[in-house]
Design a protein around this motif. Structure first.
Motif, PDB file in Angstrom:
ATOM      1  N   SER A 199       0.826  -1.208   0.000  1.00  0.00           N
ATOM      2  CA  SER A 199       0.000   0.000   0.000  1.00  0.00           C
ATOM      3  C   SER A 199       0.863   1.263   0.000  1.00  0.00           C
ATOM      4  O   SER A 199       0.378   2.356  -0.291  1.00  0.00           O
ATOM      5  N   LEU A 200       2.146   1.099   0.289  1.00  0.00           N
ATOM      6  CA  LEU A 200       3.067   2.233   0.195  1.00  0.00           C
ATOM      7  C   LEU A 200       3.135   2.785  -1.226  1.00  0.00           C
ATOM      8  O   LEU A 200       3.554   3.931  -1.435  1.00  0.00           O
ATOM      9  N   ILE A 201       2.754   1.986  -2.195  1.00  0.00           N
ATOM     10  CA  ILE A 201       2.729   2.440  -3.588  1.00  0.00           C
ATOM     11  C   ILE A 201       1.798   3.639  -3.756  1.00  0.00           C
ATOM     12  O   ILE A 201       2.023   4.506  -4.608  1.00  0.00           O
ATOM     13  N   PHE A 202       0.764   3.725  -2.919  1.00  0.00           N
ATOM     14  CA  PHE A 202      -0.211   4.813  -3.027  1.00  0.00           C
ATOM     15  C   PHE A 202       0.259   6.100  -2.356  1.00  0.00           C
ATOM     16  O   PHE A 202      -0.391   7.132  -2.477  1.00  0.00           O
ATOM     17  N   PHE A 219      -8.644  11.630  -6.013  1.00  0.00           N
ATOM     18  CA  PHE A 219      -9.791  11.320  -6.865  1.00  0.00           C
ATOM     19  C   PHE A 219      -9.427  11.341  -8.349  1.00  0.00           C
ATOM     20  O   PHE A 219     -10.300  11.432  -9.205  1.00  0.00           O
ATOM     21  N   ASN A 220      -8.146  11.256  -8.638  1.00  0.00           N
ATOM     22  CA  ASN A 220      -7.687  11.213 -10.026  1.00  0.00           C
ATOM     23  C   ASN A 220      -7.777   9.762 -10.496  1.00  0.00           C
ATOM     24  O   ASN A 220      -6.894   8.949 -10.208  1.00  0.00           O
ATOM     25  N   ALA A 221      -8.848   9.439 -11.212  1.00  0.00           N
ATOM     26  CA  ALA A 221      -9.118   8.042 -11.589  1.00  0.00           C
ATOM     27  C   ALA A 221      -7.993   7.415 -12.398  1.00  0.00           C
ATOM     28  O   ALA A 221      -7.606   6.252 -12.121  1.00  0.00           O
ATOM     29  N   CYS A 226      -1.981   3.126  -9.889  1.00  0.00           N
ATOM     30  CA  CYS A 226      -1.535   2.650  -8.573  1.00  0.00           C
ATOM     31  C   CYS A 226      -2.075   1.257  -8.265  1.00  0.00           C
ATOM     32  O   CYS A 226      -1.364   0.408  -7.703  1.00  0.00           O
ATOM     33  N   VAL A 227      -3.316   1.006  -8.635  1.00  0.00           N
ATOM     34  CA  VAL A 227      -3.909  -0.320  -8.406  1.00  0.00           C
ATOM     35  C   VAL A 227      -3.154  -1.378  -9.208  1.00  0.00           C
ATOM     36  O   VAL A 227      -2.846  -2.476  -8.706  1.00  0.00           O
ATOM     37  N   SER A 276       0.880  -5.775  -9.407  1.00  0.00           N
ATOM     38  CA  SER A 276       2.163  -6.253  -9.909  1.00  0.00           C
ATOM     39  C   SER A 276       3.144  -6.525  -8.777  1.00  0.00           C
ATOM     40  O   SER A 276       3.808  -7.568  -8.739  1.00  0.00           O
ATOM     41  N   PHE A 277       3.233  -5.601  -7.836  1.00  0.00           N
ATOM     42  CA  PHE A 277       4.164  -5.769  -6.722  1.00  0.00           C
ATOM     43  C   PHE A 277       3.718  -6.896  -5.790  1.00  0.00           C
ATOM     44  O   PHE A 277       4.552  -7.655  -5.274  1.00  0.00           O
ATOM     45  N   SER A 278       2.420  -7.030  -5.571  1.00  0.00           N
ATOM     46  CA  SER A 278       1.923  -8.055  -4.644  1.00  0.00           C
ATOM     47  C   SER A 278       2.168  -9.453  -5.188  1.00  0.00           C
ATOM     48  O   SER A 278       2.592 -10.352  -4.451  1.00  0.00           O
TER      49      SER A 278
END
Length: 477
Positions: free
Chosen positions: A204-207, A217-219, A225-226, A231-233
């Motif tokens: 979650s540090l990616i966010f 709110f920038n989709a 990021c998702v 990818s990282f997970s």
């Protein structure tokens, strides 16, 4: 002669890999070899060209397995001990090399003889069948096995004992009958443990770059990021599996890690290896939708984590510095995925904060060991007398992270980003509360050895974490 005496009058041959033990010694010894001598990886193709027997014997000549720590199937072992007490002739018939087979036979003390792989003779399937038929005659022995390779031996045996069968052996048993000893099936929880899903929280540090730039709110950026998180997970889970392979012996000597899926034998190493390749493929495919810079960060992460699993985790202080760096790499990955820059302040805070957490983890390991002074804990570069230094360094790192945060809050960058920067000041005591409390509980022996798991399960840490997030969010309006 009663039924039991009649049964015990016939020798019983027992397979080793997957039957007597819930693992495969070829895979285990291979990863043990690569952990100790990584350059042997380049010799494997040449050994294999000489046949599977040579491959097994070459590996066995270079490593020693802990026979006492292997995951034995206790129900079968209990039956063997009972049969041996009744005078039955029991043979260990295995495709594993003689060195390993003899060590296991010596440790268990239930076998009268050993038939095993030697140079030029891979004692599997047809060759094992022929050796047993020469020794006891066609139909002159019972045989316990588990896999497709054992079917040829089942056909030549008087009676089959099918143990934890694979699909081929299960179909053979359904057609031909015999005794069946089934093992517990993996559950959904088993696969979750294999993937270490709880460790995905680290990603979650990616966010963080997205959040700190107020692009909540920038989709399009949120989507990036998702994807980066996925990818990282998946990459992280693949490396956790690889790490489990290298640490099988160490995990089995640990009070809790011995229950991990591969250490306990609940999941097979080939299944884990295939899962690792699938996870890496998913990670790579997902990374294709992200900027090329993210791919470079991901590759660097994979190299660093593999080096950590192979070597760095056993180096004094290098291990914790590497762990702190890997946390920071996740922030850089978020920056690379969204092309949002990160400040020196953020990276400095991350290094000091996560260094403190890494030192907590090592401190707890040292507290839980019963080794005498002067001896290193298994798989680490630390001794029990290092506890105080580790604690001092960890506390200093915690205060350093709070100091960096305080300097950042007072900087001009914050005044430009936040309408009410004074709302961010409580983050400093919140950071100190979370970290110092972990150290106090660690000294009391009241904390899980993984600080991430602790934070997930500790409601006080969660409460203060949510409070900090609310303050950070509010300060931006």
């Amino acid at each position: 002669m009663d039924a039991r005496s009649e049964r015990n009058a016939v020798p019983l041959a027992v397979d080793l890999d997957g039957t007597l033990i819930a693992t495969d010694l070829l895979w285990e010894s291979l990863f043990l070899l690569l952990r100790r001598r990584p350059l042997c990886l380049f010799l494997l193709p040449f050994w294999l060209m000489g046949g599977k027997a040579r491959l097994k014997c070459e590996i066995a000549s270079r490593v020693d397995l802990d026979a006492a720590g292997l995951p034995y199937r206790q129900d079968l072992l209990a039956q063997l001990r009972k049969d041996r007490a009744d005078g039955r002739h029991i043979v260990l018939a295995t495709a594993s090399p003689k060195k390993f087979a003899d060590a296991i036979a010596l440790h268990l003390g239930v076998f009268d003889e050993v038939i095993s792989t030697e140079p030029g003779r891979n004692m599997a399937s047809g060759m094992k069948r022929d050796a047993l038929v020469r020794a006891f005659g066609d139909g002159g022995f019972d045989y316990a096995g588990n896999s497709r390779a054992d079917i040829a031996v089942f056909d030549a045996a008087r009676r089959a004992v099918v143990v934890a069968p694979d699909r081929a052996a299960a179909r053979w048993h359904a057609r031909n009958g015999g005794e069946l000893l089934e093992a517990a099936k993996p559950t959904f929880k088993t696969y979750v443990k294999m993937l270490r899903v709880h460790q995905w929280l680290k990603n979650s540090l990616i966010f963080v770059p997205l959040i700190l730039s107020h692009e909540y709110f920038n989709a399009p950026l949120l989507t990036l990021c998702v994807l980066a998180f996925i990818s990282f997970s998946t990459a992280a889970s693949a490396i956790y599996i690889l790490n489990d392979f290298f640490d099988l012996g160490l995990d089995r000597r640990h009070p809790t890690k011995r229950n991990r899926p591969f250490a306990s034998g609940t999941l097979s190493i080939p299944f884990g290896f295939a899962s690792m390749l699938v996870l890496l493929a998913i990670s790579g495919a997902t990374a294709l939708f992200l900027p090329p810079l993210f791919g470079l960060v991901l590759i660097g992460y994979l190299i660093a984590t593999t080096a950590y699993s192979l070597s760095l985790k056993r180096m004094l202080l290098i291990d914790v510095l590497t762990l702190a760096g890997l946390y920071t790499v996740r922030i850089l990955a978020g920056s690379a995925a969204t092309m949002i820059g990160v400040s020196f302040w953020l990276l400095a805070f991350s290094v000091f904060f996560f260094l403190s957490l890494a030192l907590v983890k090592r401190y707890v390991e040292l507290r839980s060991t019963e080794l005498p002074a002067g001896e290193r804990i298994a798989g680490r570069g630390y001794r029990t007398e290092d506890q105080e230094v580790i604690a001092q360094a960890g506390m200093a790192s915690a205060f350093s992270s709070a100091m960096v945060l305080a300097l950042y809050i007072q900087s001009s960058a914050v005044r430009d980003l936040y309408e009410m920067p004074w709302l961010i000041w409580p983050l400093c005591p919140i950071v100190l509360y979370i970290t110092i409390r972990m150290w106090i509980l660690a000294r009391r022996d009241e904390m899980h050895d993984d600080p991430i798991v602790f934070i997930i399960s500790d409601w006080r840490s969660q409460l203060f974490g949510v409070l900090g997030a609310v303050l950070l969010f509010t300060a931006g309006f």
